[in-house]
Design an enzyme around this catalytic site. Structure first.
Site, mmCIF file in Angstrom:
data_model
loop_
_atom_site.group_PDB
_atom_site.id
_atom_site.type_symbol
_atom_site.label_atom_id
_atom_site.label_comp_id
_atom_site.label_asym_id
_atom_site.label_seq_id
_atom_site.Cartn_x
_atom_site.Cartn_y
_atom_site.Cartn_z
ATOM 1 N N HIS A 219 35.644 36.998 44.281
ATOM 2 C CA HIS A 219 35.834 35.565 44.065
ATOM 3 C C HIS A 219 34.654 34.914 43.369
ATOM 4 C CE1 HIS A 219 39.410 36.089 46.398
ATOM 5 N NE2 HIS A 219 39.746 34.842 46.173
ATOM 6 N N SER A 223 39.107 37.179 39.013
ATOM 7 C CA SER A 223 39.789 38.408 38.630
ATOM 8 C C SER A 223 39.585 38.705 37.155
ATOM 9 C CB SER A 223 41.284 38.282 38.915
ATOM 10 O OG SER A 223 41.504 38.073 40.279
ATOM 11 N N LYS A 247 54.585 36.670 42.835
ATOM 12 C CA LYS A 247 54.628 37.931 42.097
ATOM 13 C C LYS A 247 54.246 39.108 43.010
ATOM 14 C CE LYS A 247 53.168 40.038 37.779
ATOM 15 N NZ LYS A 247 52.255 39.969 36.635
ATOM 16 N N ASP A 248 53.247 38.889 43.860
ATOM 17 C CA ASP A 248 52.877 39.937 44.816
ATOM 18 C C ASP A 248 53.978 40.172 45.834
ATOM 19 O OD1 ASP A 248 50.404 40.652 43.755
ATOM 20 O OD2 ASP A 248 49.356 39.041 44.795
ATOM 21 N N GLU A 291 46.072 67.474 52.483
ATOM 22 C CA GLU A 291 47.143 66.585 52.056
ATOM 23 C C GLU A 291 47.034 66.352 50.553
ATOM 24 O OE1 GLU A 291 49.535 64.593 54.810
ATOM 25 O OE2 GLU A 291 49.334 66.704 54.355
#
Lengths: 430, 294
Positions: A219, A223, A247-248, A291
Site C-alpha cells: 500500500h 499496485s 472482479k475478485d 507432492e
C-alpha cells in the site's frame, strides 16, 4: 500513504464515529481493501491471485483448526485418527479433502502470483520489499506444507520426512547431529511427528503476520499494473471497492469451481496412493516423491550426481535452497528500466522459450523416477535455471532496447490521455 | 557488484550441473541399463465397469452384499478390515437386526468379565472387523513371511485401486505361456523364475506375489441372489465392496459436490454480471480498437 485523490473514510453515524475515534479499524479496512485504495484501472486477471492466495490461507487455517480438533499427533494413532476423521466425524471427509487439496491449490495460486511478478517484474523498485516478503511467505509455505504432509503418518509422510531431514546430513561434520536434533531421534518417530504438528499449527499464523506486512508494503507504492507505467493521475486509477472487489469476487467463483471439482470428484488425484499405507520404517517405497508442488526443486536437488570439490549430495542441497534464495536478489539482478515483459522483446524471448520450458522440464523430472533420461534432462534444465536468473537476466536487461511505452495507464486503456502541460495540476484538489 | 558475483555463481552452478550431465550421459550411453522382466511384463490394471464410477455414480447395494460375502468367506481368512465397523454395513442395505445377527457371527477380542483374561466374544454392531492374526509375527509365520495387508484402504493405497484389485484377483496365470504382444516371457527372460511359495501374477509390481490364488473356481461362494459366482464376478464384487470399505462416504461426497458446484456456479454468474455492470462506465467506449498491451 496513498494517492492524493484517494477517497477519505467518512463515518456514517454516531456509532462508527465513536469507533473511528477509539479504534479506527473500519478506516483501516476502508483504506486497505475499500474505496480508499486507488488501484490502476488496467489490471488483468493475473492480478486476481493475491486476493485468492489470501482466501486460500484463511481456508487452510479454518479447515486446519477443525481437523486439529479430531487429529491425534501420536505415531501410534495418527493414521487411524485421520481415518476416524474420514469416516466418523461429521463432514470430516470434506474438511480433510478441502485441506489437502487446499494446500495444492494454495500453491497453484501462489505459483501464478509469482509468475505474474516475474513476467511483469513487479519486484522492481519501489516494490522490492513486497517481493522480499513474498519470497519469505513462499519459504514459510513450503515448510508448512512439508510438515503438514507428514501428519497423516502414511508411507510417504514417513519417508518424505526421512529424506528431507536427511538433506541436512549432507553438511560436513555437523550434518548428522543436526539431522538427529531436527528429528529428535535417529529416524522420524513420535518426537518428530509432535514437533512437526506443533510447527504446522504455528507457521500459518506466522505466514498471516508476514502477509499483513506484505500488504502493508504494497500500500505504500500501490499496485503495479500490466504496462509497468506508474500511476500519474486520477484517471489512471479506480477505487478498489467496488471495482476490484467485484472482479475478485468473480475470480473467486472461477477458482472455487475448479477447486470443488477436485475436492468432490478427484480428491486423491493430486495425492499419492502410498500415503494410504500406514508408515512402516522397515519398508521403503519404490519411488519416494514429494507432492507435485515441490517437484521442480526436487529435480534440482537430484540433478547434482557428481562429486566436485564437495559431495554431489551437498551440491544438490545447496542448489535446491539457492534456487529459491536467489529470488531475493531479483530486484537488483534485473536492471531494465522497464517493468512489463510486454515491452521487453529480448527478455520476453528468454522468459517464454528458456525459463518456462526449463521449469516445465524440472517439474516433470521431479515427479519422475531417478533414472535416465530424466536425470540428464533435469541437469540441463537446472543449468539453464541458474543461468537465467544469475547470468542472462542481468546481461539481457542491460543490453536490450525496450519497446515504446504508453504515456500513461489511461492512454493504454483509452488510447488518449490529456498530457499535462508544465505548471498544470493534474491531480484534482483533495 | 551484486550482478558480477551472481554471474560468477550462476556460471558455477551451471558448470557443475553440466559436469554431472556429461558424466551421466556418458555412463548412460556406454552402459545401457538392461530392461527387467518386471519392466517389460508388468501389466496395468484392466478397466472394469462399476456403478459408483463417474460423477453420478451410485453404490449397487446388491453388488456390495455379494462382495461382502466374498470378503467374509474368502479374504477374511487372512486379511483384516480394521477401519470398518459392523454398524457400517447399514450402507449395504442391511437392517439393524440383520447387522446385529451378522456381527454376532464374528468372534472379536474381549476380556473375560470374571477372570479378566483375554478371550473372545461374539461381535456387536459397534465392534470393528477383527484381525485374523493376533499380531504381525503370527501373520508372517502363517504366510511364508509375508504379512497379508489390511484391506480397509487397499483400493486407495494402490494406483487405480479398484481396477487393480479386480485385475489382480483375475490375473493369476502360467508364466510359461504368458505373453504380451506376441512376446513370450519365457523367451525374453529365460532366467525368470517364480520362487518357491510365490505365485505368478503380471498385475503385481514384481510379477511374483505371495498370495496364492484366492478365487479358484466358479461357485466357490454361493450368492444369495442367485448370481453365478464366476471368478470374474467374485473379483468384481469384492473389488466393489473394498472400494466402499475404503471410502464409505464416496457417493455422499459426489452428491454434495453437485450441490456445491451448482451454488458456486450460480454465485459466479451473478458476480460476472455485477462485474460487467460496475465496470461498464470505465471501460473504453469503442470496443473495436484493441487496447495497447493491457
Amino acid at each position: 500513504m496513498s494517492f492524493p485523490w484517494a477517497k477519505q473514510y467518512q463515518p456514517a453515524n454516531g456509532f462508527t464515529k465513536w469507533i473511528d475515534e477509539k479504534l479506527p479499524l473500519p478506516r483501516l479496512v476502508y483504506n486497505a481493501v475499500g474505496a480508499g485504495y486507488p488501484v490502476p484501472r488496467n489490471l488483468n486477471y493475473m492480478w486476481n491471485f493475491g486476493v485468492l492466495a489470501g482466501f486460500c490461507l484463511m481456508m487452510q487455517i479454518v479447515t486446519g483448526v477443525v481437523l486439529a480438533m479430531h487429529y491425534a499427533a501420536n505415531a501410534q494413532v495418527a493414521f487411524a485418527s485421520v481415518e476416524h476423521i474420514m469416516r466418523d466425524v461429521n463432514w470430516g471427509w470434506l474438511m480433510r479433502y478441502a485441506h489437502a487439496n487446499g494446500a495444492s491449490f494454495f500453491f497453484v495460486v501462489i505459483y501464478l502470483h509469482i509468475f505474474r511478478g516475474l513476467f511483469y517484474s513487479s519486484y522492481k523498485a519501489p516494490r522490492e520489499m513486497i517481493w522480499i516478503l513474498g519470497v519469505v511467505i513462499f519459504l514459510l509455505m513450503m515448510a508448512t506444507a512439508f510438515m503438514g504432509y507428514v501428519l497423516p503418518w502414511g508411507q510417504m509422510s514417513f519417508w518424505g520426512a526421512k529424506v528431507i531431514t536427511g538433506l541436512f546430513s549432507a553438511i560436513p561434520l555437523v550434518g548428522e547431529p543436526i539431522q538427529v536434533w531436527l528429528l529428535g531421534g535417529y529416524a522420524p518417530d513420535n518426537a518428530a511427528l509432535n514437533r512437526f504438528y506443533s510447527l504446522h499449527f504455528l507457521l500459518p499464523f506466522v505466514i498471516a503476520g508476514t502477509v499483513i506486512l506484505h500488504i502493508w508494503a504494497l500500500h505504500i507504492p500501490g499496485s503495479s499494473n500490466p504496462t509497468g507505467v506508474e500511476v500519474k493521475s486520477e484517471s489512471d486509477t479506480v477505487p478498489f471497492h467496488p471495482y476490484y472487489t467485484v472482479k475478485d469476487g468473480f475470480g473467486l467463483g472461477i477458482f472455487l469451481l475448479v477447486f470443488f471439482t477436485f475436492v468432490f470428484f478427484l480428491p486423491n488425484f493430486l495425492g499419492h496412493p502410498d500415503n494410504y499405507i500406514p508408515a512402516n520404517p522397515l519398508s521403503t517405497p519404490a519411488h519416494i516423491v514429494p507432492e507435485w508442488y515441490f517437484w521442480p526443486f526436487y529435480a534440482i536437488l537430484r540433478a547434482f550426481t557428481t562429486d566436485f570439490i564437495i559431495s554431489a549430495k551437498l551440491w544438490g542441497v545447496i542448489a535446491m535452497f539457492a534456487s529459491i534464495l536467489i529470488w531475493f536478489l531479483l530486484p537488483w539482478l534485473d536492471r531494465s528500466p522497464v517493468r512489463s515483459g510486454h515491452y521487453r522483446p529480448l527478455f520476453r524471448k528468454f522468459f517464454w522459450f528458456g525459463f518456462m520450458p526449463a521449469l516445465l522440464v524440472l517439474f516433470i523430472c521431479g515427479g519422475a523416477p531417478a533414472e535416465q533420461p530424466y536425470i540428464m534432462l533435469s541437469q540441463l534444465a537446472t543449468a539453464y535455471y541458474f543461468l537465467h536468473f544469475l547470468v542472462i537476466l542481468p546481461i539481457v536487461s542491460a543490453m536490450e532496447t525496450p519497446e515504446e511505452l504508453p504515456y500513461s495507464i489511461t492512454q493504454a486503456v483509452l488510447h488518449s490521455d490529456k498530457k499535462p502541460v508544465l505548471g498544470e495540476n493534474t491531480s484534482p484538489a483533495v | 557488484m551484486v550482478r558480477l558475483i551472481s554471474i560468477f555463481v550462476g556460471i558455477g552452478f551451471a558448470f557443475v550441473a553440466m559436469v554431472a550431465f556429461v558424466i551421466g550421459v556418458y555412463g548412460w550411453a556406454t552402459e545401457p541399463t538392461e530392461k527387467t522382466a518386471e519392466y517389460t511384463f508388468h501389466l496395468y490394471p484392466r478397466d472394469f465397469q462399476f456403478s459408483f464410477e463417474g460423477p453420478f455414480g451410485r453404490w449397487d447395494q446388491v453388488e456390495l452384499q455379494r462382495g461382502y460375502k466374498v470378503y467374509k468367506e474368502v479374504c477374511a481368512a487372512c486379511h483384516g478390515l480394521e477401519f470398518v465397523a459392523f454398524r457400517n454395513l447399514a450402507d449395504l442395505g442391511y437392517s439393524e437386526a440383520q447387522i446385529k445377527a451378522e456381527a454376532a457371527n464374528w468372534q472379536v477380542p474381549g476380556i473375560d468379565p470374571v477372570t479378566g483374561e483375554a478371550t473372545t466374544r461374539p461381535g456387536t454392531p459397534t465392534d470393528y472387523f477383527p484381525s485374523p492374526y493376533p499380531n504381525d509375527v503370527a501373520a508372517r509365520a502363517a504366510n511364508n513371511n509375508a504379512i497379508p495387508p489390511d484391506l480397509s484402504l487397499i483400493t486407495k493405497a494402490r494406483p487405480n485401486g479398484t481396477d487393480y484389485t479386480a485385475s489382480l484377483l483375475t490375473g493369476y496365470t502360467d508364466p510359461n505361456t504368458f505373453q504380451i504382444d506376441g512376446k513370450l516371457l519365457r523367451q525374453e527372460f529365460p532366467d525368470f523364475t517364480v520362487p518357491e511359495g510365490l505365485h505368478f501374477n503380471p498385475y503385481f509390481h514384481s510379477l511374483n506375489i505371495a498370495m496364492a490364488p484366492p478365487l479358484t473356481s466358479t461357485g466357490q461362494v454361493t450368492y444369495d441372489d442367485g448370481t453365478e459366482a464366476t471368478i470374474r464376478q467374485m473379483s468384481h464384487d469384492v473389488a466393489a465392496f473394498l472400494t466402499w470399505a475404503a471410502e464409505p462416504k464416496m457417493i455422499e461426497r459426489k452428491q454434495t459436490g453437485w450441490a456445491a458446484l451448482g451454488f458456486v456456479l450460480f454465485a459466479t454468474v451473478l458476480a460476472y454480471l455485477a462485474k460487467q455492470q460496475i465496470w461498464a462506465p470505465v471501460k473504453p467506449k469503442n470496443r473495436k480498437t484493441k487496447p495497447n498491451a493491457s
